[in-house]
Design a protein around this motif. Sequence first.
Motif, PDB file in Angstrom:
ATOM      1  N   VAL A 184       0.872  -1.184   0.000  1.00 55.50           N
ATOM      2  CA  VAL A 184       0.000   0.000   0.000  1.00 55.50           C
ATOM      3  C   VAL A 184       0.904   1.227   0.000  1.00 55.50           C
ATOM      4  O   VAL A 184       1.648   1.464   0.947  1.00 55.50           O
ATOM      5  N   LYS A 207      -5.946  -7.782   4.391  1.00 52.29           N
ATOM      6  CA  LYS A 207      -6.441  -8.193   5.716  1.00 52.29           C
ATOM      7  C   LYS A 207      -7.938  -7.934   5.822  1.00 52.29           C
ATOM      8  O   LYS A 207      -8.693  -8.774   6.296  1.00 52.29           O
ATOM      9  N   GLY A 208      -8.351  -6.759   5.397  1.00 50.34           N
ATOM     10  CA  GLY A 208      -9.754  -6.358   5.525  1.00 50.34           C
ATOM     11  C   GLY A 208      -9.960  -5.624   6.836  1.00 50.34           C
ATOM     12  O   GLY A 208      -9.318  -5.931   7.849  1.00 50.34           O
ATOM     13  N   TYR A 245     -10.238   8.047   0.807  1.00 52.32           N
ATOM     14  CA  TYR A 245     -10.999   7.840   2.038  1.00 52.32           C
ATOM     15  C   TYR A 245     -10.850   9.026   2.982  1.00 52.32           C
ATOM     16  O   TYR A 245      -9.847   9.740   2.942  1.00 52.32           O
TER      17      TYR A 245
END
Length: 186
Positions: free
Chosen positions: A55, A87-88, A151
């Motif tokens: 990321v 991972k979530g 986000y």
Amino acid sequence: PPIMPMAIRFDHEQLTLAPAGPTLTRRMSDLEGLFRDEAARAAAAAGENPVVYTVTSSPVPEANRELPQSITTIMPGTTSGEFWMTKGHQHPDHQGEIYLAITGRGGILMFDGEQTSWLEMLPGTIGYIPPGWAHRSVNTGTEPYAFLAVYPGGAGHDYDWVVEHGMGKRAFRGPDGSALLRPFAE
Ligand code: 6PG
Ligand code: NI
């Protein structure tokens, strides 16, 4: 100092941002307990311990009222048939999020504690994650799958929520190579 307006250059070949903020690398050893076959995951972690995803963030800080972005790149692969994935997490204050698929093919598995949702992500697809839906990204192809995420800076990442509640379903490679969703605990 306040953040000034900025242009961030995205390199479509290298999947990098310039200027860039921090990059996070998740290897098999960082994904304990997340795949259906934990023994296979542990063996892979003890062996070559491959990078599953990275990321790369822009320099926009994760602070209230900012809108940070990042590029997630998930490598192609499966662990006992389950596609490699992130991972979530859940956003603690249930803030929404937007993804834009850039390259490869993948999906967003979402779970609100009751219902599961699966969005196919192909280059150009904008995936919307509504407030309150935990989200996990999955590479369903044979090339790296990369997407842009935008986000709220104060959204945060609650990884324990997923450990506690699961994701409703899991994405496996089906007989024809495409994604097959199976019950989480099956
Ligand atoms: C976010 C995004 C996204 C996500 C990465 C890695 O809220 O920041 O959903 O950038 O963090 O795709 O996924 P995990 O955070 O679940 O490891
Ligand atoms: Ni998120």
